[in-house]
Design a protein around this motif. Structure first.
Motif, short mmCIF file in Angstrom:
data_model
loop_
_atom_site.label_atom_id
_atom_site.label_comp_id
_atom_site.label_asym_id
_atom_site.label_seq_id
_atom_site.Cartn_x
_atom_site.Cartn_y
_atom_site.Cartn_z
N ASP A 1 -6.62 5.09 -6.63
CA ASP A 1 -6.16 4.39 -5.43
C ASP A 1 -4.73 3.87 -5.57
OD1 ASP A 1 -8.65 4.91 -4.47
OD2 ASP A 1 -9.06 2.87 -3.81
N ASP A 2 -4.34 3.55 -6.80
CA ASP A 2 -3.00 3.00 -7.03
C ASP A 2 -2.60 3.32 -8.46
OD1 ASP A 2 -0.61 1.68 -6.59
OD2 ASP A 2 -1.47 -0.34 -6.66
N SER B 1 -4.67 8.70 -3.70
CA SER B 1 -4.25 8.13 -2.43
C SER B 1 -2.76 8.43 -2.22
CB SER B 1 -4.48 6.62 -2.41
OG SER B 1 -3.58 5.98 -3.31
N GLU B 2 -2.28 8.24 -1.00
CA GLU B 2 -0.86 8.43 -0.72
C GLU B 2 -0.01 7.49 -1.57
OE1 GLU B 2 0.14 8.22 3.38
OE2 GLU B 2 -1.27 9.78 4.00
N GLU B 3 -0.49 6.25 -1.71
CA GLU B 3 0.25 5.27 -2.52
C GLU B 3 0.32 5.72 -3.97
OE1 GLU B 3 2.25 1.57 -3.41
OE2 GLU B 3 2.04 2.88 -1.67
N ARG C 1 2.80 8.52 -4.33
CA ARG C 1 4.17 8.01 -4.25
C ARG C 1 4.60 7.35 -5.55
NH1 ARG C 1 6.95 3.55 -3.40
NH2 ARG C 1 5.10 2.21 -3.34
N LYS C 2 3.69 6.56 -6.14
CA LYS C 2 4.01 5.86 -7.39
C LYS C 2 4.21 6.85 -8.54
CE LYS C 2 3.40 1.35 -6.31
NZ LYS C 2 2.16 0.69 -6.76
N ASP D 1 9.98 -4.86 -1.15
CA ASP D 1 8.74 -4.12 -0.87
C ASP D 1 8.24 -3.34 -2.08
OD1 ASP D 1 8.65 -5.01 1.76
OD2 ASP D 1 9.88 -3.34 2.48
N THR D 2 9.05 -3.27 -3.14
CA THR D 2 8.66 -2.52 -4.34
C THR D 2 8.27 -3.43 -5.51
OG1 THR D 2 10.89 -2.38 -5.31
CG2 THR D 2 10.27 -0.70 -3.67
N THR E 1 6.28 -5.17 -8.06
CA THR E 1 4.92 -4.95 -8.59
C THR E 1 4.43 -6.12 -9.44
OG1 THR E 1 5.87 -3.75 -10.47
CG2 THR E 1 5.13 -2.44 -8.58
#
Length: 652
Positions: free
Chosen positions: A606-607, A559-561, A564-565, A240-241, A243
């Motif tokens: 956003d990311d 953003s939350e993402e 987190r990153k 899931d990680t 990239t």
């Protein structure tokens, strides 16, 4: 007339490389201009530039790969003048930045006798995405082009294909490793990655490096415990990680999000991922920012592709693939030597986009060129799109890793783009321009100069003199040019020069060339160049500095993402890297509709991705696709071939 004046002053060119363009008015199609001269054999271009026969390999008659020894053999020699060409915020049609880069090189190298064989243009290799999509090729235009333009725009020497192959080999290795680790026990897995042959364990170079990283390098393999075997063999990638995405050099919007692992043999091992365009691959950025073969090998190994189940970074070196990636890239690391329409040399190397990557040609090409031109020569390099993205990254990323600082910046502006920023109608590729762009409108131009003024102010923050190149169009008027000159000089430009290189080649950029020469001379020895931010700021502080100082944003939201990153990359120790913002090229903001010089806006992150091998953190502002789509009527509509002659038609 201006050309005759310069020749009488002893500045005119002489000898074989003075091509003597036979220009026509109106200017023919780009491909017809490109065919108006016969290219000089590339061996002659190389010889006149001072390259020996063992410092390059010819790829046919018009291209050559320049070996890295060309720099090593001249390492102790003085560098030439370093000029970066950037632009205002463009229309979708482009404002002629590549054309200006080539035209300026032609003016200096073919029309100033003292600079003959002492000028090199360094440009990026074009992606086939825009070549067949909406923008067309990137060889320049009119009588200021890199030739043969067909070879330049199509495949060239295969560097982008090598990047595609390397990138996708790594992508395959990641998913295959996850698959095999999930189906094998520790000892069986270890016996495959460190096989036993004739009673001895076979350790690859990359596996030795992994054992050293794990603290097992000094321990005999025969004494490995079950735990040691598991640590050595298992990467425990958290799927899931992951990239790392697959790439191809085509605009294909339908590959932005895909699900892989749908075959019956991979049942249960599928995951969602997507494609990027090849020029957005981290391997492209590595190529552009590397300084040697050894450095490239190290950077490729450092590329982070995922995290393991404990949150630790997993690299290409951990996958034992960095050596193979370097082998695939061993020829791509060499710049390609080509020529302009006036037979001045061009080094073509790397091709990262400026909106979704760092947008500059390679450090290696600049290294070689700066030595070849010598102390009094000129290297003209280009930074993609507007100065808010390509030039900012040139300074804060490329110059950090190269150690070079520009002596002068040239910013390209057009009346057309400034009218758009002043409130003119939307400019759409493929549609006729509105009347406002074809008739004099000083008010629109004056209002739009806010965009040019902000770019000049931003460039001056790096302590670099700014020369404005006003790329002339037939519909421009003197009053419009006067308004632009007044605004630019008021903002602190060193000089503003109208340039007609598209129509006249180097002869149309003589005043621009003289201004650049003077600006470089004036800046020598001042040592005033400075970065926008120090690396020890946090990731958010660096993002905020760029947003406030360059874009003039009031606020940045995440953003939350993205949050987190940023937390993840900070915990992994990557917070000391420079920032490579991915955002629209059509506005200072992350909203392409905000023209001119907007204020009081918020940018949205956003990311965030980490390109650790290349050496930067990669925030994505707004909904910024990393693979473009095709328009309703792509450029490929007009591209064809004459079956009798084999000549390509319709390429621009």
């Amino acid at each position: 007339e201006r050309e005759r004046e310069r020749e009488s002053e002893g500045m005119g060119g002489k000898g074989r490389k003075k091509q003597g363009l036979c220009t026509k008015s109106p200017v023919p199609a780009d491909i017809d201009c490109a065919h108006s001269v016969d290219p000089v054999n590339i061996a002659e271009i190389a010889r006149d530039l001072g390259l020996s026969e063992n410092e390059y390999d010819s790829y046919g008659k018009c291209k050559a790969k320049v070996k890295l020894s060309a720099y090593k053999n001249r390492r102790k020699e003085s560098n030439g003048n370093y000029v970066v060409v950037t632009g205002i915020t463009p229309t979708p049609l482009g404002e002629g930045k590549s054309t200006t880069t080539v035209g300026l090189a032609q003016a200096l190298g073919s029309h100033f006798e003292k600079l003959e064989n002492k000028v090199v243009a360094c440009v990026r290799q074009p992606s086939q995405g825009p070549t067949f999509g909406i923008k067309g090729g990137a060889a320049g235009g009119g009588y200021s082009q890199v030739i043969p333009m067909e070879e330049f725009n199509l495949h060239m020497t295969g560097d982008i294909h090598a990047i595609t192959a390397a990138n996708n080999l790594l992508a395959a290795a990641i998913d295959t490793r996850i698959f095999h680790e999930s189906t094998q026990k520790d000892e069986a897995l270890f016996n495959r990655v460190v096989p036993l042959k004739k009673g001895k364990r076979v350790l690859s170079n990359s596996m030795r490096m992994r054992l050293e990283k794990l603290g097992l390098g000094g321990k005999p393999i025969e004494e490995f415990t079950q735990e040691d075997m598991a640590r050595a063999a298992r990467l425990n990638i958290d799927k899931d990680t992951v990239t790392w995405r697959r790439v191809l050099d085509t605009n294909d919007r339908f590959l932005r999000a895909v699900t892989i692992g749908q075959g019956p043999a991979e049942k249960g091992y599928n995951r969602e991922t997507g494609f990027d365009i090849t020029v957005a691959s981290e391997i492209m950025a590595v190529l552009a920012l590397t300084t040697s073969l050894k450095d490239m090998r190290e950077r490729l190994g450092k590329m982070v592709v995922a995290s393991d189940v404990d949150g630790k970074p997993v690299t290409a070196e951990d996958l034992n693939i960095a050596g193979a990636l370097t082998v695939l890239m061993k020829d791509a690391i060499e710049p390609t030597l080509m020529q302009t329409l006036e037979a001045t040399p061009v080094l073509v190397h790397a091709g990262p986009f400026a909106n979704i990557a760092h947008g500059n040609s390679s450090i290696i090409a600049d290294q070689i060129a700066l030595k070849l031109v010598g102390k009094d020569g000129f290297v003209i390099t280009e930074a993609g799109f507007g100065a808010d993205i390509g030039f900012e990254k040139f300074c804060n990323i490329k110059c950090r890793y190269s150690g070079y600082h520009p002596d002068c910046a040239v910013i390209v502006a057009t009346v057309r783009a400034l009218k758009m920023h002043g409130g003119g109608p939307e400019v759409v590729a493929g549609r006729p321009l509105a009347d406002e762009y074809l008739n004099e409108d000083i008010d629109l131009v004056a209002k739009g100069c806010s965009n040019l003024v902000r770019h000049i102010e931003n460039i001056k923050k790096f302590e670099i003199p700014v020369v404005v190149a006003l790329n002339a169009f037939a519909s421009d008027t003197q009053a419009e040019h006067d308004a632009i000159q007044a605004a630019a000089m008021g903002a602190g430009a060193y000089s503003v020069q109208v340039s007609n290189h598209h129509a006249l080649g180097g002869a149309g950029a003589l005043d621009l060339a003289a201004a650049v020469e003077q600006a470089c001379a004036a800046s020598k020895g001042k040592g005033g160049f400075k970065f926008l931010y120090p690396l020890d700021l946090s990731i958010k502080e660096k993002i905020g500095t760029i947003a406030r100082e360059i874009y003039r944003a009031e606020n940045v939201v995440y953003s939350e993402e993205a949050e987190r990153k940023i937390e993840l990359y900070t915990s992994q120790g990557f917070d000391n890297l420079p920032i490579c913002m991915a955002k629209t090229q059509y506005s200072f903001s992350d909203d392409a509709k905000k023209k001119g010089a907007p204020l009081d806006f918020t940018v949205s992150v956003d990311d965030v991705r980490a390109s650790v091998g290349a050496g930067f953190i990669f925030p994505i502002l707004g909904k910024m696709p990393t693979i473009p789509g095709l328009p309703t009527r792509p450029c490929f509509f007009d591209i064809d071939i004459d079956p009798e002659t084999g000549d390509i038609v319709g390429l621009s």
